[in-house]
Design an enzyme around this catalytic site. Structure first.
Site, PDB file in Angstrom:
ATOM      1  N   HIS A  11       0.835  -1.196   0.000  1.00 52.34           N
ATOM      2  CA  HIS A  11       0.000   0.000   0.000  1.00 52.34           C
ATOM      3  C   HIS A  11       0.877   1.256   0.000  1.00 52.34           C
ATOM      4  CE1 HIS A  11      -3.087  -2.986   0.655  1.00 52.34           C
ATOM      5  NE2 HIS A  11      -2.408  -3.422   1.702  1.00 52.34           N
ATOM      6  N   GLU A  61      -1.664   0.154   8.131  1.00 50.11           N
ATOM      7  CA  GLU A  61      -0.799  -0.882   7.550  1.00 50.11           C
ATOM      8  C   GLU A  61       0.300  -0.250   6.700  1.00 50.11           C
ATOM      9  OE1 GLU A  61      -1.075  -4.725   4.476  1.00 50.11           O
ATOM     10  OE2 GLU A  61      -2.867  -3.529   4.926  1.00 50.11           O
ATOM     11  N   HIS A  95       3.265  -6.867   4.293  1.00 50.11           N
ATOM     12  CA  HIS A  95       1.875  -6.545   4.598  1.00 50.11           C
ATOM     13  C   HIS A  95       1.561  -6.914   6.044  1.00 50.11           C
ATOM     14  CE1 HIS A  95       0.373  -5.725   0.472  1.00 50.11           C
ATOM     15  NE2 HIS A  95       1.400  -6.498   0.132  1.00 50.11           N
ATOM     16  N   GLU A 108       2.451 -11.557   5.249  1.00 43.97           N
ATOM     17  CA  GLU A 108       1.480 -10.944   6.152  1.00 43.97           C
ATOM     18  C   GLU A 108       2.014 -11.154   7.567  1.00 43.97           C
ATOM     19  OE1 GLU A 108      -1.143  -9.233   5.341  1.00 43.97           O
ATOM     20  OE2 GLU A 108      -1.762  -9.862   3.328  1.00 43.97           O
TER      21      GLU A 108
END
Length: 310
Positions: free
Chosen positions: A98, A135, A191, A273
């Site tokens: 992101h 995040e 992430h 993640e």
């Protein structure tokens, strides 16, 4: 590793004197030399039989001496801050998931791009903790920590975005293209998940075999699995964070074919993640700078292990 700094002059040699100790040492040298030769012949040296270094995680809490003229890298890395080390000549792309600016560019990130198997949104804003820690902030901070560790070991490290450049994105297809253009030896996208409370742990996402449109992952599935397995092991050792209790059946490994960053990659690549931002226990870890440093070390160890074997 300890060493003599610029202010530590070596002691001056003394005149040798033959005595009982000298005679005893002279008698031991041939035997020690023979033992060393046998040790190397059976693969006991640093590279073993195949001549490749075996990855070993750095012991936690190891002390490293340093001096102004030759600062050292973190324990177990074998490199120095001047860029020389075991990863010299290797290119690594870090993709911080992101972008902190995505919230201000929802129209731009909402457009669709081709990921080979189908079309998907350019990017998303990502998730956050219940207290609002985004995040995108987490992934960028972790990327900076990881970059520093890898550069100290001699690697050339490229980020897909950094700071305000670009102001949003890049799109998922461009993130893959950055790694491909760099001809990266390894790429990792960082992430944190946004699942339900009670869902805890990390998982590594591996590319599945895809051959459709612009996507062809067949050549990278094997090496990406190796990279992901090593990152999972290093991450677990360094952080103590358990593998996901809601994905991967306890292995910490998940295979997907719906992610553009993986589908369009032509270099070994995985997604990590690091935990679930919506779970209070994981959130307490993800928001800790000390924990993020451990996470960076674990990821670095996994990448080093992969590149030393590849």
């Amino acid at each position: 590793m300890s060493y003599a700094g610029p202010d530590l002059d070596p002691p001056q040699p003394r005149r040798p004197r033959r005595g009982p100790l000298t005679v005893a040492l002279a008698a031991l040298v041939p035997g020690a030399l023979l033992g060393w030769v046998v040790y190397e012949a059976v693969g006991g040296g640093p590279g073993g039989r195949d001549g490749k270094a075996s990855p070993a995680p750095a012991p936690h809490g190891s002390e490293v001496s340093s001096s102004p003229s030759a600062p050292t890298a973190p324990p177990g890395t074998g490199g120095t801050a001047d860029g020389s080390g075991p990863l010299e000549g290797k290119v690594i792309v870090i993709d911080p998931g992101h972008n902190p600016g995505n919230f201000r560019h929802t129209a731009e990130i909402g457009r669709s791009v081709d990921i080979g198997t189908h079309r998907k949104e350019c990017d998303t804003t990502g998730t956050s903790t219940n207290d609002g820690y985004a995040e995108a902030r987490f992934t960028l901070d972790l990327a900076h920590r990881l970059r520093e560790l890898l550069e100290r070991q001699g690697a050339t490290v490229k980020l897909t975005h950094d700071g305000d450049s670009p102001a949003w994105g890049p799109c998922v297809d461009e993130r893959a293209r950055i790694g491909n253009t760099a001809r990266a030896d390894a790429a990792v996208s960082l992430h944190a998940d946004g699942s339900a409370p009670g869902n805890r742990g990390f998982h590594v996402i591996l590319p599945g075999s895809v051959h459709a449109g612009a996507a062809d992952t067949r050549a990278i599935v094997g090496p990406s699995h190796d990279l992901g397995t090593r990152i999972a092991g290093g991450f677990l050792r360094a952080t103590g964070e358990p593998p996901s209790n809601y994905l991967g059946e306890g292995t910490g490994l998940v295979t997907r074919t719906d992610l553009g960053g993986l589908n369009l990659s032509t270099v070994p690549k995985v997604f990590l993640e690091c935990g679930n931002m919506r779970d209070s226990k994981d959130a307490a870890l993800l928001t800790s700078g000390a924990w993020r440093q451990k996470a960076a070390r674990g990821i670095s160890e996994g990448i080093v292990g992969f590149l030393r074997r590849s």
